[in-house]
Design a protein around this motif. Structure first.
Motif, short mmCIF file in Angstrom:
data_model
loop_
_atom_site.label_atom_id
_atom_site.label_comp_id
_atom_site.label_asym_id
_atom_site.label_seq_id
_atom_site.Cartn_x
_atom_site.Cartn_y
_atom_site.Cartn_z
N LEU A 106 64.36 16.00 -2.09
CA LEU A 106 62.99 15.86 -2.68
C LEU A 106 62.29 17.17 -3.21
O LEU A 106 61.71 17.27 -4.11
N ALA A 107 62.79 18.35 -2.41
CA ALA A 107 62.32 19.89 -2.92
C ALA A 107 63.32 20.03 -4.28
O ALA A 107 62.26 20.54 -4.99
N ASP A 108 64.34 19.82 -4.39
CA ASP A 108 65.01 19.86 -5.84
C ASP A 108 63.94 19.23 -6.88
O ASP A 108 64.02 19.69 -8.13
N LEU A 109 63.81 17.98 -6.57
CA LEU A 109 62.97 17.05 -7.64
C LEU A 109 61.57 17.61 -7.94
O LEU A 109 61.24 17.96 -9.12
N ILE A 110 61.12 18.25 -6.83
CA ILE A 110 59.77 18.70 -7.08
C ILE A 110 59.75 20.24 -7.75
O ILE A 110 59.13 20.41 -8.74
N GLY A 111 60.86 20.93 -7.57
CA GLY A 111 61.04 22.11 -8.20
C GLY A 111 61.38 21.91 -9.76
O GLY A 111 61.02 22.54 -10.50
N PHE A 112 62.15 20.78 -10.00
CA PHE A 112 62.81 20.70 -11.19
C PHE A 112 61.29 20.22 -12.10
O PHE A 112 61.32 20.73 -13.13
N MET A 113 60.68 19.41 -11.40
CA MET A 113 59.49 18.78 -12.02
C MET A 113 58.40 19.88 -12.69
O MET A 113 57.88 19.91 -13.58
N ARG A 114 58.49 20.92 -11.70
CA ARG A 114 57.64 21.99 -12.07
C ARG A 114 58.12 22.96 -13.40
O ARG A 114 57.34 23.45 -14.10
N ILE A 138 52.11 22.82 -18.68
CA ILE A 138 51.57 22.64 -17.43
C ILE A 138 52.02 23.53 -16.18
O ILE A 138 53.00 23.09 -15.76
N GLU A 139 51.30 24.25 -15.88
CA GLU A 139 51.54 25.21 -14.80
C GLU A 139 51.18 24.58 -13.31
O GLU A 139 51.84 24.95 -12.47
N GLN A 140 49.82 24.08 -13.29
CA GLN A 140 49.43 23.45 -12.09
C GLN A 140 49.73 22.15 -11.74
O GLN A 140 49.26 21.21 -12.48
N VAL A 141 50.69 21.99 -10.84
CA VAL A 141 51.22 20.73 -10.59
C VAL A 141 50.96 20.40 -9.07
O VAL A 141 51.22 21.22 -8.12
N ARG A 142 50.73 19.07 -8.73
CA ARG A 142 50.62 18.58 -7.53
C ARG A 142 51.28 17.28 -7.50
O ARG A 142 51.47 16.66 -8.13
N PHE A 143 51.64 17.03 -6.11
CA PHE A 143 52.59 15.88 -5.97
C PHE A 143 52.00 14.82 -4.78
O PHE A 143 51.67 15.34 -3.48
N LYS A 144 52.15 13.51 -5.06
CA LYS A 144 51.56 12.56 -4.34
C LYS A 144 52.62 11.40 -3.91
O LYS A 144 53.24 10.95 -4.78
N PRO A 145 52.79 11.12 -2.60
CA PRO A 145 53.77 10.28 -2.36
C PRO A 145 53.28 8.79 -2.72
O PRO A 145 52.23 8.69 -3.17
N ALA A 146 54.36 7.98 -3.25
CA ALA A 146 54.17 6.78 -3.84
C ALA A 146 55.32 5.99 -3.75
O ALA A 146 56.24 6.28 -2.91
N TYR A 147 55.32 4.64 -4.39
CA TYR A 147 56.49 3.70 -4.30
C TYR A 147 56.94 3.26 -5.59
O TYR A 147 56.19 2.85 -6.41
N ASN A 148 58.21 2.88 -5.48
CA ASN A 148 58.81 2.07 -6.44
C ASN A 148 60.12 1.33 -5.93
O ASN A 148 60.66 1.87 -5.02
N PRO A 149 60.45 0.29 -6.34
CA PRO A 149 61.58 -0.67 -5.89
C PRO A 149 62.80 0.16 -6.03
O PRO A 149 63.77 0.15 -4.90
N TYR A 150 63.34 0.80 -6.88
CA TYR A 150 64.55 1.58 -7.05
C TYR A 150 64.16 2.99 -6.70
O TYR A 150 65.59 3.45 -7.03
N THR A 151 63.33 3.59 -6.24
CA THR A 151 63.49 4.71 -5.73
C THR A 151 62.67 4.95 -4.29
O THR A 151 61.84 4.12 -3.94
N GLU A 152 63.21 5.96 -3.65
CA GLU A 152 62.53 6.22 -2.36
C GLU A 152 61.98 7.69 -2.70
O GLU A 152 62.66 8.53 -3.28
#
Length: 550
Positions: free
Chosen positions: A422-430, A438-452
């Motif tokens: 998940l850290a790789d995903l957050i780093g990549f999205m930044r 877009i420099e200031q980014v925040r992440f919030k947990p959420a739900y999708n059927p095909y992702t955890e």
């Protein structure tokens, strides 16, 4: 006016045979020769009309002339500064001298300042005590006379020296003029009846076409300038995002399949068959043909099993499986269906299948790798890392409003590699969003059927605030609507989706999707999506919209 000038030209040619200089003509409505620039322009328009009918020919001659400036025109009407100063002073010995302060009140600061010096130089005025008086009873205002001559003729008989002085004083400006020598043409006539430009049904019926004269086609004339093509704002933003992906080493996925089956659009993504998104009120289903051909049988059985009974560490949904739901044809609701196709193809070597070389298609030549945790063998399992993206249309049975359409564009990307976190995903999205400014980014947990490990992304960049909910479902703050609007989604694909495809257990896949329309609306200050796409779109706004740079 044009027709009267045309008749004047024709009558003059008829009596004189030719016109040596059009400046000798007296244009109707005036009392003097047409020596001015405007008069010659009017004559030129008449000559071109006659030339198009081959009634006359003419030669153009250029001439340098002069025109009065605003100050020069004032002097021509009211007199020069020095003459106005002289006119308000008393004659010497016949009145009280006027001091400089009184003079300014009489003629104004500018006239008093300029006029005194020239009046002294000309010997028109002199000092008497603290004031000024006239030294002569009469004067001849040469400057005014010269300017009136220039106003009428465009030139001055006094010569270049005087003209240079007037130019220096900024009373006149030099300009290029023209005059014409006119001769009779092949179709010369004193009648200016216009030739016909069209052959009409009435002319054919009456037979008048036989005696009518017709205007010749001018094949050298330039047509009406055509407006050049213009890129739609969506295409500009699309190209910018596409370039960001390519700069980061991604390959573009083929996404031409607008029609997908329920299996690839939902089942393969571990979306349960009872999910509300599969209802008629959310998805467009096809009526003819209504069902697809079955997918590869072994893969179909693995997907069915993980849905019904679980597997790969999952309990599944424990719900009945309906084959007809999998085979239904629909307009794809997301381009993740194309991602599923490509991931299944990427996993072919992991399943032990022989495939043709596809390194150029979506892996940039990446070689197969082995499980880094497997110390017992050096044998590779066929997995190859990949970075894929797509930008294309999707369809949802949405209620249309200022921010929703039934057809829109989705920007999607996937990254497949071993042991991603998940850290790789957050780093990549930044990094990805920073390329969009877009420099200031925040992440919030959420739900999708095909992702955890799904996330909301909150971001603020100048006028743009982006969030991503289930699977990085992204929201942006629209300043004109003054509210948050959803623009995307991201997360990590579940093992229940990846392992039935044949991927090794340590392979992880990041996936995310963005809307294309809503970032475009924010970037261009559009508050209604129906003015961006659809019959309300302004062609003028498209042509004038600037390039976008994230």
């Amino acid at each position: 006016m044009s027709e009267s000038i045309q008749q004047l030209i024709l009558d003059t040619l008829d009596t004189q045979g030719s016109i040596a200089d059009t400046r000798s003509l007296v244009v109707p409505g005036t009392s003097h020769a047409a020596t001015s620039h405007d008069a010659q322009l009017a004559i030129l328009g008449a000559l071109n009309s006659l030339l198009s009918r081959e009634m006359v020919t003419y030669e153009t001659n250029e001439v340098i002339s002069h025109a009065l400036t605003a100050e020069g025109a004032q002097i021509a009407n009211e007199g020069s500064h020095e003459a106005r100063v002289w006119s308000v002073l008393p004659l010497k010995g016949q009145g009280e001298p006027i001091n400089p302060g009184q003079l300014k009140k009489e003629v104004g600061d500018e006239t008093a300042k300029v006029g005194q010096g020239r009046a002294f130089k000309n010997g028109w005025i002199g000092k008497e005590g603290a004031g000024l008086v006239k030294l002569v009873a009469e004067i001849k205002d040469i400057t005014q006379l010269d300017l009136k001559e220039i106003e009428q003729t465009g030139n001055l008989s006094s010569g270049e020296k005087v003209l240079a002085d007037l130019r220096k004083r900024k009373l006149i400006a030099q300009k290029k003029g023209q005059w014409f020598a006119v001769m009779k043409g092949a179709n010369f006539s004193t009648s200016i009846a216009k030739p016909e430009t069209d052959l009409t049904a009435d002319m054919l019926t009456s037979g008048s076409w036989k005696t009518s004269t017709y205007k010749k086609y001018n094949f050298e004339a330039e047509g009406i300038p055509t407006s050049g093509g213009a890129l739609h704002p969506l295409l500009k933003v699309r190209e910018e995002i596409r370039n960001n992906f390519l700069e980061m080493g991604f390959c573009e996925m083929p996404t031409q399949s607008f029609v997908e089956s329920g299996f690839w659009c939902f089942d393969a993504l571990f979306v349960p068959q009872q999910h509300p998104a599969r209802d008629l009120q959310d998805t467009f289903y096809l009526s003819d043909p209504s069902h697809s051909l079955p997918p590869q049988e072994a893969y179909y059985d693995r997907v069915k099993t993980v849905h019904v009974d679980g597997g790969f560490g999952s309990a599944g949904y424990r719900a009945p499986w309906q084959p007809e739901e999998s085979s239904k044809l629909l307009l794809r609701t997301h381009t993740t269906a194309s991602s599923a196709h490509m991931l299944y193809k990427l996993a072919a070597k992991c399943r032990g299948e022989d495939i043709e070389d596809d390194t150029k298609e979506f892996t940039h030549g990446a070689a197969s790798t082995k499980d880094a945790n497997d110390k017992t063998t050096a044998k590779v399992d066929g997995f190859r890392p990949a970075k894929l993206f797509s930008i294309d249309r999707v369809f949802r049975n949405e209620t249309m409003d200022a921010t929703h359409l039934a057809e829109f564009h989705q920007v999607e990307g996937v990254v497949a590699d071993r042991n991603l976190t998940l850290a790789d995903l957050i780093g990549f999205m930044r990094v990805f969003f920073s390329k969009m400014g877009i420099e200031q980014v925040r992440f919030k947990p959420a739900y999708n059927p095909y992702t955890e490990a799904s996330l909301h992304i909150f971001s603020f960049s100048y006028d743009m605030l982006i969030l991503d909910q289930p699977s990085l479902e992204i929201f942006a703050f629209h300043p004109m609507l003054n509210k948050w609007v959803e623009v995307g989604n991201s997360g990590m694909f579940r093992p229940e989706m990846l392992e039935p495809m044949g991927f090794p257990k340590d392979v992880r896949v990041h996936g995310w999707g963005l809307s294309l329309e809503r970032p475009t609306m924010i970037r261009y200050g559009i508050n209604n999506i129906r003015t961006l796409v659809g019959h309300k779109t302004s062609i003028e706004n498209i042509e004038n919209s600037p390039a976008v740079m994230f």
